[in-house]
Design an enzyme around this catalytic site. Structure first.
Site, PDB file in Angstrom:
ATOM      1  N   TYR A 138     -43.248 -24.043  17.698  1.00 22.44           N
ATOM      2  CA  TYR A 138     -43.208 -25.948  17.792  1.00 22.44           C
ATOM      3  C   TYR A 138     -43.394 -25.920  19.536  1.00 22.44           C
ATOM      4  O   TYR A 138     -44.195 -26.572  20.071  1.00 22.44           O
ATOM      5  CB  TYR A 138     -43.132 -26.730  17.053  1.00 22.44           C
ATOM      6  CG  TYR A 138     -43.955 -27.796  16.958  1.00 22.44           C
ATOM      7  CD1 TYR A 138     -45.384 -27.852  16.705  1.00 22.44           C
ATOM      8  CD2 TYR A 138     -43.012 -29.277  17.455  1.00 22.44           C
ATOM      9  CE1 TYR A 138     -46.404 -29.429  17.054  1.00 22.44           C
ATOM     10  CE2 TYR A 138     -43.765 -30.305  17.612  1.00 22.44           C
ATOM     11  CZ  TYR A 138     -45.308 -30.330  17.212  1.00 22.44           C
ATOM     12  OH  TYR A 138     -46.292 -31.488  17.557  1.00 22.44           O
ATOM     13  N   SER A 169     -44.968 -32.874  23.583  1.00 23.96           N
ATOM     14  CA  SER A 169     -44.302 -33.732  22.771  1.00 23.96           C
ATOM     15  C   SER A 169     -42.961 -33.487  23.597  1.00 23.96           C
ATOM     16  O   SER A 169     -42.238 -32.718  24.447  1.00 23.96           O
ATOM     17  CB  SER A 169     -43.418 -32.869  21.698  1.00 23.96           C
ATOM     18  OG  SER A 169     -42.271 -32.907  21.436  1.00 23.96           O
TER      19      SER A 169
END
Length: 292
Positions: free
Chosen positions: A170, A140
């Site tokens: 995350y 990501s």
């Protein structure tokens, strides 16, 4: 003899992975799906049969929170296939409160980073024997907001957190995915196996399942055509199959036209990436695999 390329993928029963599996089936691959639920694999198999009749789909059931179970599944996959052309590490979780796995790891660290590490290394010899082969890991671009990286601390931290801290943690797990992929690319140099990772962009599929009103928000974003998951699935499939990436390795690519991205600081240097690898290997040997 099966002439279809064999593609093993995690997280193909939901979200981006499900869309990627459908696209791969249309391209004529032989799919191996690693999932926690046989029922969900069967649902995906039926959907695949509708869009690409005759596509072979094998299931390997594993709990990605358990590193011993991930290794067991990897050994099962290794024994099942004569060759593996592509391994796609796609499965991930975004937890908004701390959950501890049976191995004693934070769930996000285990599922998002440790599971891909274990599965890839369990299948490493088979991938090398199958060369040319590819490893694709879904990361990501949010990794640029990871803040910091301290392998020994971050891999073992189980401190409680809330929704505000969850995003940083995350993104840190995704930063570790990029670091892992680039270090893997260097370690596999000369073997004919490439390792690349990607930013699939903002996608509404499965958005914040732990959040209140997540379903309503997802439907609204779909209606506004924001966060189309087909674009995210597209970059995964492209890295897995496009001849243009056949010899590219240790790369990190954007959902936007596969533009190359730099690994965010502080995880960019070869030194810190090698440190993360060594710390991960030692930790797993000591905490998980020493028990057999």
């Amino acid at each position: 003899m099966n002439s279809r390329p064999v593609v093993v993928i995690t997280g193909a029963t939901n979200g981006l992975g499900a869309l990627a599996a459908l696209d791969l089936a249309r391209l004529g691959v032989h799919l191996g799906i690693v999932a926690r639920s046989q029922t969900k694999v069967d649902e995906r198999r039926r959907e695949i049969e509708q869009v690409a009749p005759g596509t072979p789909v094998d299931s390997f059931i594993a709990d990605l929170t358990s590193m011993g179970d991930v290794r067991r599944a990897g050994q099962q996959i290794d024994a099942f296939y004569e060759r593996i052309d592509v391994l796609i590490n796609n499965a991930g979780v975004h937890a908004f409160s701390q959950r501890i796995t049976p191995d004693g790891f934070s769930e996000m660290t285990a599922v998002n980073y440790l599971a891909p590490w274990v599965l890839t290394n369990t299948l490493r010899d088979k991938l090398v024997a199958s060369a040319p082969a590819r490893v694709v890991t879904v990361a990501s671009e949010g990794a640029r907001w990871a803040g910091s990286i301290d392998p020994a601390h971050d891999l073992t931290s189980t401190a409680s957190y809330g929704r505000r801290q969850a995003m940083t943690l995350y993104f840190r797990s995704k930063l570790m995915d990029i670091m892992f992929s680039q270090e893997l690319g260097r370690r596999l140099a000369g073997t004919g196996v490439t390792a690349n990772c990607c930013d699939p962009g903002f996608n509404t599929t499965g958005l914040g399942r732990d959040l209140p009103l997540a379903g309503k928000l997802e439907r609204l974003l779909h209606a506004l055509r924001i966060g189309d998951p087909r674009r995210g699935a597209g970059i995964i499939v492209r890295l897995a199959t496009d001849p243009a990436f056949a010899e590219t390795t240790a790369g990190y690519f954007s959902v936007k036209d596969a533009a190359p991205l730099l690994c965010p600081e502080p995880g960019r240097s070869k030194g810190i990436q090698a440190d993360l690898w060594a710390t991960t290997s030692s930790l797993l040997d000591r905490v998980v695999f020493s028990a057999g």
